[in-house]
Design a protein around this motif. Structure first.
Motif, PDB file in Angstrom:
ATOM      1  N   ASP A  26       0.896  -1.335  -0.165  1.00  0.00           N
ATOM      2  CA  ASP A  26       0.235  -0.277  -0.112  1.00  0.00           C
ATOM      3  C   ASP A  26       1.070   0.964  -0.081  1.00  0.00           C
ATOM      4  O   ASP A  26       1.379   1.148   1.085  1.00  0.00           O
ATOM      5  CB  ASP A  26      -0.907  -0.024   1.027  1.00  0.00           C
ATOM      6  CG  ASP A  26      -1.396   1.451   1.568  1.00  0.00           C
ATOM      7  OD1 ASP A  26      -1.627   1.951   0.179  1.00  0.00           O
ATOM      8  OD2 ASP A  26      -2.458   1.664   2.385  1.00  0.00           O
ATOM      9  N   SER A  27       1.105   2.371  -1.158  1.00  0.00           N
ATOM     10  CA  SER A  27       1.687   2.936  -0.821  1.00  0.00           C
ATOM     11  C   SER A  27       1.738   4.288  -0.547  1.00  0.00           C
ATOM     12  O   SER A  27       2.126   5.275  -0.389  1.00  0.00           O
ATOM     13  CB  SER A  27       1.757   3.185  -2.732  1.00  0.00           C
ATOM     14  OG  SER A  27       0.981   3.941  -2.960  1.00  0.00           O
ATOM     15  N   ASN A  28      -0.307   4.798   0.444  1.00  0.00           N
ATOM     16  CA  ASN A  28      -0.761   5.966   0.569  1.00  0.00           C
ATOM     17  C   ASN A  28      -1.386   5.564   1.067  1.00  0.00           C
ATOM     18  O   ASN A  28      -2.265   7.075   1.989  1.00  0.00           O
ATOM     19  CB  ASN A  28      -1.197   6.140  -1.010  1.00  0.00           C
ATOM     20  CG  ASN A  28      -3.157   5.432  -1.261  1.00  0.00           C
ATOM     21  OD1 ASN A  28      -2.978   4.267  -0.669  1.00  0.00           O
ATOM     22  ND2 ASN A  28      -3.887   5.772  -2.246  1.00  0.00           N
ATOM     23  N   ASP A  30      -3.937   4.179   2.969  1.00  0.00           N
ATOM     24  CA  ASP A  30      -5.389   3.924   2.511  1.00  0.00           C
ATOM     25  C   ASP A  30      -5.124   3.030   2.812  1.00  0.00           C
ATOM     26  O   ASP A  30      -6.640   1.587   3.401  1.00  0.00           O
ATOM     27  CB  ASP A  30      -6.430   4.615   1.351  1.00  0.00           C
ATOM     28  CG  ASP A  30      -6.294   3.626   0.312  1.00  0.00           C
ATOM     29  OD1 ASP A  30      -4.953   2.013   0.383  1.00  0.00           O
ATOM     30  OD2 ASP A  30      -6.423   3.291  -0.748  1.00  0.00           O
ATOM     31  N   ILE A  32      -4.860  -0.526   1.273  1.00  0.00           N
ATOM     32  CA  ILE A  32      -5.071  -1.383   0.171  1.00  0.00           C
ATOM     33  C   ILE A  32      -4.024  -1.223  -0.822  1.00  0.00           C
ATOM     34  O   ILE A  32      -3.943  -0.517  -1.396  1.00  0.00           O
ATOM     35  CB  ILE A  32      -6.257  -0.711  -0.820  1.00  0.00           C
ATOM     36  CG1 ILE A  32      -8.053  -0.498   0.612  1.00  0.00           C
ATOM     37  CG2 ILE A  32      -6.899  -1.259  -1.626  1.00  0.00           C
ATOM     38  CD1 ILE A  32      -8.955   0.166  -0.441  1.00  0.00           C
ATOM     39  N   GLY A  33      -3.550  -2.488  -0.839  1.00  0.00           N
ATOM     40  CA  GLY A  33      -2.348  -2.761  -2.043  1.00  0.00           C
ATOM     41  C   GLY A  33      -2.681  -2.114  -3.639  1.00  0.00           C
ATOM     42  O   GLY A  33      -4.065  -1.165  -3.730  1.00  0.00           O
ATOM     43  N   ASP A  34      -1.824  -1.082  -3.896  1.00  0.00           N
ATOM     44  CA  ASP A  34      -1.651  -0.999  -5.015  1.00  0.00           C
ATOM     45  C   ASP A  34      -0.338  -0.656  -6.506  1.00  0.00           C
ATOM     46  O   ASP A  34      -0.137  -1.495  -5.892  1.00  0.00           O
ATOM     47  CB  ASP A  34      -1.992   0.550  -4.548  1.00  0.00           C
ATOM     48  CG  ASP A  34      -1.241   1.436  -3.863  1.00  0.00           C
ATOM     49  OD1 ASP A  34       0.311   1.014  -3.683  1.00  0.00           O
ATOM     50  OD2 ASP A  34      -1.413   2.355  -3.016  1.00  0.00           O
ATOM     51  N   ARG A  79      -9.206   2.959  -7.058  1.00  0.00           N
ATOM     52  CA  ARG A  79      -7.809   2.214  -5.768  1.00  0.00           C
ATOM     53  C   ARG A  79      -7.055   1.839  -6.081  1.00  0.00           C
ATOM     54  O   ARG A  79      -6.099   2.146  -5.044  1.00  0.00           O
ATOM     55  CB  ARG A  79      -9.445   1.462  -4.829  1.00  0.00           C
ATOM     56  CG  ARG A  79      -9.508   0.804  -4.656  1.00  0.00           C
ATOM     57  CD  ARG A  79     -10.075  -1.035  -3.992  1.00  0.00           C
ATOM     58  NE  ARG A  79     -10.578  -1.849  -4.849  1.00  0.00           N
ATOM     59  CZ  ARG A  79     -11.159  -2.126  -5.395  1.00  0.00           C
ATOM     60  NH1 ARG A  79     -12.106  -1.517  -6.192  1.00  0.00           N
ATOM     61  NH2 ARG A  79     -11.101  -3.623  -6.174  1.00  0.00           N
TER      62      ARG A  79
HETATM   63 CA    CA Z   1      -3.481   2.045  -1.342  1.00  0.00          CA
END
Ligand code: CA
Ligand code: GLC
Length: 577
Positions: A26-28, A30, A32-34, A79
């Protein structure tokens, strides 16, 4: 014996690493991985020594089945990120000399896809024929679906739609209507929209979702197993319909063959060698490789009505399956084998096939790696497998299991009990989930021993983090620990490349078929090298008889190997002959 190294395609000597986007990185914050998360970890993936990356669906999706319900084939879901991120990943893989493979889900779409939105509007809508619509039938005056078929995860496979007063077919969730492959125009639309678009962007191939489901059988009732209910389990009603092979040849001709791309096709259903070759033989012109379910389902179906019911597996059966799969890439065929122990639909292999206790986890993970990477064919490693990740703790309540397959299983069991159907208990059902639920693979990747396993900088994650990251099962600590599962995967991948003549392209020959504790086989190369692999699947020491001409022990999954012919509990070894 022919030398199969000659003119071998790139994917025959490649190892593939699978990424499950929502749980990789998850980079941000939230939870959730992205896609930017994936991009930031490409160096890590490269450092393992793999050659290709497969990313599970990241397309626009209402996410009822974790992205396997696609509402727009040509857009990443917001997302996960943007199209720029997708392009950067394609380039990032190629820059690192890795191939990139996407997921192709074309048996069904999401019910939110514009095709289905149109299709359900009216019986004369031009998109009506894109899906499978049928009128109701009436039994004793009651409205019933066209057949008694149960969907793969439970419930009826038909859903009533009020607007046009007809049922549509869905092999999976209600929100995953099946596309109508019978229609040539629909097939062309699928090729253009979902396949050619991405091949034009330069990806190297596809993993293909449930491809044996495209052609349906006649819509007739399956035999009654649960007399008390209208909906009946009959798993293979969706598989291998009469036009399947024809559809697959056409798809290959019109799409993949033009780009020399690789295809890894999910092919549920047990098959004979001849039948497998019809799908993956080079002359069959269908797929490069098939994802078989024989081994993956070996501990499933413990009750005839419930596929997800766990049953103990039998090593002799696992060996029979392994031998049969190995024949596919054997010297007498033009096929190829794909091997895997884990993916996003399978619980963790250490917990299922070996021993995940603190004492035996590491050696179990390494020996399973040895199994996977000494077989002929193309192996897939699933994220976290290289760390020796294990199933979630038994203490987790049912509410931490989020996969619809898990909760529909529990729902059906409760429903069956209520209706007086001969069933299993709720406790037995939940115990099965603890061993084989898909959820075990879907928890966040374990990057470090920091908060939330270093997966996210936020406060919570879409799925609960497996507490085992605090016990040394994470990338940061395993990179430093010389004897970690992670470092073993790296050495073994290097070893496999070095010995590809025997391990990947050689002839496979299993021995000791009746031995209930160990798996033993030879790998013989075209021009001389022979290796002998012995794997102990039991918790006891096992004596093996070393073959004549054994010269040296090349590798072991145990740190200490003192006694020549005695395997430690769960130990695996590779000898040179
Ligand atoms: Ca994310
Ligand atoms: C495949 C996917 C699985 C999904 C199903 C329906 O088996 O791997 O995750 O639920 O197809 O698309």
């Amino acid at each position: 014996m022919t030398d199969r190294r000659i003119n071998a395609k790139w994917w025959k000597s490649s190892t593939i690493y699978q990424i499950y986007p929502s749980s990789f990185m998850d980079s941000n914050g939230d939870g959730i991985g992205d896609l930017p998360g994936i991009l930031s970890k490409l160096d890590y993936i490269k450092s393992l020594g793999v050659d290709a990356v497969w990313i599970s669906p990241f397309y626009q999706s209402p996410n009822k089945d974790q992205g396997y319900d696609i509402s727009d084939y040509q857009m990443p879901d917001p997302r996960y990120g943007s199209m720029e991120d997708v392009d950067a990943i394609i380039k990032g893989c190629h820059d690192r000399n890795m191939k990139i493979i996407f997921d192709l889900v074309i048996n069904h779409t999401s019910d939110q896809h514009r095709w289905f939105q149109e299709s359900r509007k009216s019986k004369d809508n031009p998109y009506r024929k894109y899906y499978i619509w049928r009128p109701a039938r009436y039994i004793n005056g009651e409205r019933r679906p066209p057949t008694n078929w149960q969907a793969t995860f439970g419930g009826s496979a038909w859903e009533w739609d009020e607007t046009t007063e007809e049922y549509y077919l869905h092999a999976f969730l209600i929100e995953q209507p099946d596309l109508n492959w019978e229609d040539a125009e629909v097939r062309q639309a699928i090729y253009k929209e979902a396949i050619l678009f991405w091949l034009d962007k330069g990806i190297d191939g596809f993993r293909i979702d449930v491809s044996s489901f495209y052609s349906k059988h006649e819509f007739v009732d399956v035999p009654i197993k649960k007399p008390e209910q209208y909906v009946q389990p009959g798993g293979d009603t969706f598989m291998d319909g009469p036009r399947l092979k024809e559809f697959l040849v056409e798809m290959q001709r019109e799409t993949f063959s033009k780009y020399d791309s690789v295809t890894l096709a999910e092919m549920p259903g047990t098959r004979t060698l001849e039948d497998k070759l019809e799908f993956v033989g080079e002359s069959s012109k269908r797929f490069s490789m098939a994802i078989s379910f024989d081994l993956a389902s070996i501990d499933h179906g413990g009750h005839e009505n419930y596929f997800l019911m766990w049953k103990p597996y039998d090593l002799k059966e696992a060996k029979r399956i392994t031998e049969a799969e190995q024949l596919l890439s054997g010297p007498k065929t033009d096929g190829w084998t794909l091997t895997y122990l884990e993916n996003h639909d399978q619980a963790r292999c250490i917990s299922r096939f070996m021993n995940d206790s603190p004492e035996h986890r590491v050696i179990s993970g390494k020996t399973l790696a040895m199994y996977l990477l000494t077989l002929s064919g193309t192996p897939i490693i699933y994220q976290g497998q290289e760390l020796g990740m294990i199933n979630v703790p038994k203490e987790w309540p049912e509410s931490d299991y989020l996969d619809p397959q898990s909760w529909m299983f529990m729902r059906d069991i409760r429903d069956d009990i209520k209706h007086g159907v001969k069933s299993i208990t709720e406790q037995e059902a939940f115990k099965s989930l603890q061993i084989v639920a898909r959820d075990h693979a879907r928890v966040p990747m374990q990057w470090s021993n920091e908060k939330l396993a270093g997966f996210s900088s936020g406060d919570k994650t879409w799925m609960r983090v497996n507490d085992s990251y605090k016990e040394g099962i994470n990338v940061a600590e395993e990179e430093k620990e010389k004897n970690s599962v992670l470092n073993f995967y790296k050495s073994l991948l290097a070893f496999q490349k070095e010995h590809s003549d025997s391990l990947i392209f050689g002839e496979h020959r299993g021995i000791e078929a009746e031995n209930e504790h160990t798996m033993q086989f030879f790998k013989k190369s075209f021009d001389g090298e022979t290796l002998f692999v012995a794997l102990n699947f039991s918790g006891d020491k096992q004596k093996i008889s070393l073959p004549d001409g054994t010269t040296e022990l090349l590798m072991s999954s145990s740190i200490s190997t003192d006694d020549e012919g005695v395997l430690q509990p769960y130990e695996g070894r590779i000898y040179r002959i």
